[in-house]
Every structure is written in structure tokens, then in C-alpha cells.
Design a protein around this motif. Sequence first.
Motif, mmCIF file in Angstrom:
data_model
loop_
_atom_site.group_PDB
_atom_site.id
_atom_site.type_symbol
_atom_site.label_atom_id
_atom_site.label_comp_id
_atom_site.label_asym_id
_atom_site.label_seq_id
_atom_site.Cartn_x
_atom_site.Cartn_y
_atom_site.Cartn_z
ATOM 1 N N SER A 1 0.821 -1.210 0.000
ATOM 2 C CA SER A 1 0.000 0.000 0.000
ATOM 3 C C SER A 1 0.856 1.261 0.000
ATOM 4 N N LEU A 2 1.901 1.273 0.806
ATOM 5 C CA LEU A 2 2.762 2.450 0.912
ATOM 6 C C LEU A 2 3.431 2.783 -0.415
ATOM 7 N N LEU A 3 3.817 1.760 -1.153
ATOM 8 C CA LEU A 3 4.454 1.998 -2.450
ATOM 9 C C LEU A 3 3.515 2.731 -3.406
ATOM 10 N N ARG A 4 2.221 2.542 -3.255
ATOM 11 C CA ARG A 4 1.277 3.218 -4.133
ATOM 12 C C ARG A 4 1.264 4.726 -3.895
ATOM 13 N N VAL A 5 1.526 5.134 -2.666
ATOM 14 C CA VAL A 5 1.584 6.564 -2.356
ATOM 15 C C VAL A 5 2.930 7.142 -2.767
ATOM 16 N N VAL A 6 4.002 6.418 -2.456
ATOM 17 C CA VAL A 6 5.347 6.911 -2.754
ATOM 18 C C VAL A 6 5.529 7.127 -4.252
ATOM 19 N N THR A 7 4.972 6.236 -5.059
ATOM 20 C CA THR A 7 5.107 6.372 -6.509
ATOM 21 C C THR A 7 4.090 7.333 -7.116
ATOM 22 N N GLY A 8 3.180 7.861 -6.292
ATOM 23 C CA GLY A 8 2.249 8.873 -6.777
ATOM 24 C C GLY A 8 1.003 8.333 -7.430
ATOM 25 N N TYR A 9 0.686 7.045 -7.251
ATOM 26 C CA TYR A 9 -0.477 6.456 -7.905
ATOM 27 C C TYR A 9 -1.754 6.608 -7.086
ATOM 28 N N HIS A 10 -1.611 6.810 -5.762
ATOM 29 C CA HIS A 10 -2.774 6.929 -4.898
ATOM 30 C C HIS A 10 -2.506 7.934 -3.788
ATOM 31 N N THR A 11 -3.586 8.415 -3.190
ATOM 32 C CA THR A 11 -3.482 9.267 -2.007
ATOM 33 C C THR A 11 -3.478 8.380 -0.764
ATOM 34 N N TRP A 12 -3.156 9.008 0.384
ATOM 35 C CA TRP A 12 -3.195 8.269 1.647
ATOM 36 C C TRP A 12 -4.597 7.751 1.921
ATOM 37 N N ALA A 13 -5.603 8.585 1.669
ATOM 38 C CA ALA A 13 -6.979 8.179 1.928
ATOM 39 C C ALA A 13 -7.368 6.970 1.086
ATOM 40 N N GLN A 14 -6.912 6.928 -0.157
ATOM 41 C CA GLN A 14 -7.289 5.828 -1.049
ATOM 42 C C GLN A 14 -6.690 4.492 -0.612
ATOM 43 N N ILE A 15 -5.470 4.502 -0.102
ATOM 44 C CA ILE A 15 -4.900 3.233 0.366
ATOM 45 C C ILE A 15 -5.456 2.858 1.738
ATOM 46 N N LEU A 16 -5.775 3.848 2.560
ATOM 47 C CA LEU A 16 -6.347 3.536 3.871
ATOM 48 C C LEU A 16 -7.738 2.911 3.724
#
Length: 236
Positions: free
Chosen positions: A147-162
Motif C-alpha cells: 500500500s505504501l508503495l502506491r503513495v510513494v510512486t504517486g499512484y494513490h493518495t493516503w486516503a485511497q490506500i487507507l
Amino acid sequence: MLLVLLQAAPSLLAAVSLRPSRPPPARFAVPCLSDRDSLLARKPPEIVYAANAATKWLVVAAQTSAVALRRDLVSPYIVVGAIGASFATQRLKRAINQARPAGAPFTDPGMPSSHALVASFAAAAWASHLRSAGATAVLAAAAAATSLLRVVTGYHTWAQILVGGVLGSAAGGGWLALGGWLRGRLPARLLAVAVWSAYAGGSALFIGVKMARWVGGDLDEGRMEEEGTPGSARDD
């Protein structure tokens, strides 16, 4: 000598007044939200993109290995649920229709993150089945890293992975509970035929629809995975 100093005094005073004043040194700098945002906005190294691209393949490999090595009914049952969660997430994304963060390479909606949801689904289902503190910690760490990699790479926001993590965890635990309920009410042979049939059909559908797109457009995490409609891109 005194006369020379008096004559030079005006020019010395002018030179001193023209020198820029130095601001006092800051004793303590408190990082603010904008500082964190600017750090996250920086493009990560290519190895981070490679790790992000590998996560979906690792999840598939782990699930397939569990089915092949364990030779039980729980493994294919969890895989069937994960496949269903993957397809259901795409419908949920379209229903919510929340955009991804600015600069994301995909044009499909991002709420919730399908990677976070499916990884959390599998982690919760296996943790509920294994009931081991060590296994739960490893599974939770793997889902969190995905999940964290999705935010770091800019594909998702924190809210979207949470949201994806919460929904996936709840669905994974509920799916395993449903399996226990069915096992107590259906004949063992009928349940085995149903699970293995769903596993075979679901796997064929997943390979034909999703993994085919991974292979066809996944040069660098599928930064632009082509969808059926021209000019759009979707992250599966």
C-alpha cells in the motif's frame, strides 16, 4: 592623522551602511505539512517503481504457491475471494469516481486502491486461517508495504490506500468466516467441487482479463496500461 580620519569617515560610514544585514540564525526549524508534501512530490528512484511493479506478481506467485504446496481447500477458497475482490474494486472505483492524485499516470478513478484492498484481503484471510502472531505480523507488513508503495510512486493518495486497506481487511476476515459457515452446512464433496470449479474459472478469467493487460503494457509498472477505450489508462 586625525584630519585624515575625519576626512575618510563619511566614506567608511557609507560603506558600512551598504553592507547587507544578516538575519539571526534560526534556533530550531519545525517541518511543516508543505515540507512533507514536497518530499513526497519528488520522483523516487527507479528501484522503487520496480518494487511497486513487482508487488502484484509476488501476490499472485504467493497465492499460487500456497495452492500448489498446501493442497487443501482453504488456499483456493482464499484465491477465489481475492479474485472477486479485485474485480469488485474496479466497480467500486467507478461508483465513487474519485480522481487519483495530480500527476498520476492513470486516468481511472483511484478510490479505493485496488492493490491495497486485495493485498489486505489476502493478508487478513490468511491471518484469520493461520492464527499465528508471527504470520500475522509478516502478512500485515507485506500488505502495508504494498500500500505504501502506491503513495510513494504517486499512484494513490493516503486516503485511497487507507480505505482500501480497511475494506480489504474486513472483506478478507468476512470471506474466511463465510467459508467456515459453508463448511458446516454443505457436504464436503459438494463444497470441494464448488471451490475448485470457482478457482479454475476465476483464475482463467483473471489471467485473460487482468494479467494479459499486465504482460501487454507493464514495461515499467504499467505506467500507461492501455484499456479498451482509446486515450484512457487503468491501473489493475
